[in-house]
Design a protein around this motif. Sequence first.
Motif, short mmCIF file in Angstrom:
data_model
loop_
_atom_site.label_atom_id
_atom_site.label_comp_id
_atom_site.label_asym_id
_atom_site.label_seq_id
_atom_site.Cartn_x
_atom_site.Cartn_y
_atom_site.Cartn_z
N VAL A 1 0.82 -1.22 0.00
CA VAL A 1 0.00 0.00 0.00
C VAL A 1 0.85 1.27 0.00
O VAL A 1 0.33 2.37 -0.19
CB VAL A 1 -0.98 0.03 1.21
N LYS A 2 2.17 1.13 0.21
CA LYS A 2 3.06 2.28 0.36
C LYS A 2 2.97 3.26 -0.79
O LYS A 2 2.77 4.46 -0.59
CB LYS A 2 4.50 1.81 0.55
N SER A 3 3.12 2.79 -2.01
CA SER A 3 3.14 3.68 -3.17
C SER A 3 1.84 4.48 -3.27
O SER A 3 1.86 5.68 -3.51
CB SER A 3 3.37 2.87 -4.44
N ASP B 1 1.68 7.01 -0.40
CA ASP B 1 2.68 8.06 -0.61
C ASP B 1 2.28 9.04 -1.70
O ASP B 1 2.62 10.22 -1.65
CB ASP B 1 4.04 7.44 -0.98
N ASN B 2 1.58 8.56 -2.71
CA ASN B 2 1.28 9.38 -3.88
C ASN B 2 -0.14 9.94 -3.91
O ASN B 2 -0.53 10.53 -4.91
CB ASN B 2 1.54 8.56 -5.15
N GLY C 1 -0.38 13.34 4.26
CA GLY C 1 0.95 13.73 4.68
C GLY C 1 1.71 12.49 5.09
O GLY C 1 1.84 11.54 4.33
N GLU C 2 2.13 12.45 6.33
CA GLU C 2 2.83 11.28 6.84
C GLU C 2 1.82 10.20 7.21
O GLU C 2 0.67 10.48 7.52
CB GLU C 2 3.65 11.66 8.08
N TRP C 3 2.28 8.96 7.18
CA TRP C 3 1.44 7.84 7.62
C TRP C 3 2.34 6.72 8.12
O TRP C 3 3.52 6.67 7.79
CB TRP C 3 0.56 7.34 6.47
N ASN C 4 1.79 5.85 8.95
CA ASN C 4 2.53 4.68 9.40
C ASN C 4 1.56 3.61 9.88
O ASN C 4 0.39 3.90 10.16
CB ASN C 4 3.56 5.02 10.48
N ASP D 1 -12.94 7.73 3.72
CA ASP D 1 -13.39 6.86 2.63
C ASP D 1 -12.31 6.67 1.57
O ASP D 1 -12.14 5.57 1.05
CB ASP D 1 -14.67 7.41 1.99
N GLU D 2 -11.58 7.74 1.25
CA GLU D 2 -10.51 7.63 0.26
C GLU D 2 -9.41 6.69 0.74
O GLU D 2 -8.91 5.86 -0.03
CB GLU D 2 -9.90 9.00 -0.03
N ILE D 3 -9.04 6.82 2.00
CA ILE D 3 -7.97 5.99 2.55
C ILE D 3 -8.41 4.53 2.62
O ILE D 3 -7.67 3.62 2.24
CB ILE D 3 -7.55 6.53 3.93
N ILE D 4 -9.65 4.29 3.06
CA ILE D 4 -10.17 2.92 3.12
C ILE D 4 -10.20 2.31 1.72
O ILE D 4 -9.85 1.15 1.53
CB ILE D 4 -11.57 2.90 3.77
N ALA D 5 -10.59 3.09 0.72
CA ALA D 5 -10.63 2.60 -0.65
C ALA D 5 -9.25 2.18 -1.14
O ALA D 5 -9.11 1.16 -1.84
CB ALA D 5 -11.23 3.65 -1.58
N ILE D 6 -8.21 2.93 -0.78
CA ILE D 6 -6.85 2.57 -1.17
C ILE D 6 -6.46 1.23 -0.56
O ILE D 6 -5.95 0.35 -1.24
CB ILE D 6 -5.85 3.67 -0.72
N ILE D 7 -6.72 1.07 0.74
CA ILE D 7 -6.36 -0.17 1.43
C ILE D 7 -7.12 -1.35 0.83
O ILE D 7 -6.55 -2.41 0.55
CB ILE D 7 -6.63 -0.04 2.95
N LYS D 8 -8.43 -1.17 0.60
CA LYS D 8 -9.24 -2.25 0.03
C LYS D 8 -8.81 -2.61 -1.38
O LYS D 8 -8.87 -3.77 -1.77
CB LYS D 8 -10.73 -1.86 0.06
#
Length: 73
Positions: free
Chosen positions: A21-23, A26-27, A32-35, A55-62
């Motif tokens: 999920v890093k790329s 990151d993009n 900003g920062e995440w961990n 919702d955007e972040i959850i969509a990336i992970i899913k």
Amino acid sequence: MENKNLQFKTTLNCGGCVAKVKSDLDNTQGIGEWNVDTDNADKILTVQSEGATEDEIIAIIKSKGFKAEPLTV
């Protein structure tokens, strides 16, 4: 837009999972920062949001085959 920290319970169990999920994280504009705390039983993803929504972040992970749900503070 205000900056805020968002936290999610995830299924990102190890460094290999995080690398998948890093790329995308990151993009993504608005992140900003995440961990990810893979030592925590809930595999907590903390994101410093600079406009990105939960919702955007959850969509990336899913999209990478993992699960994420917001933690309520």
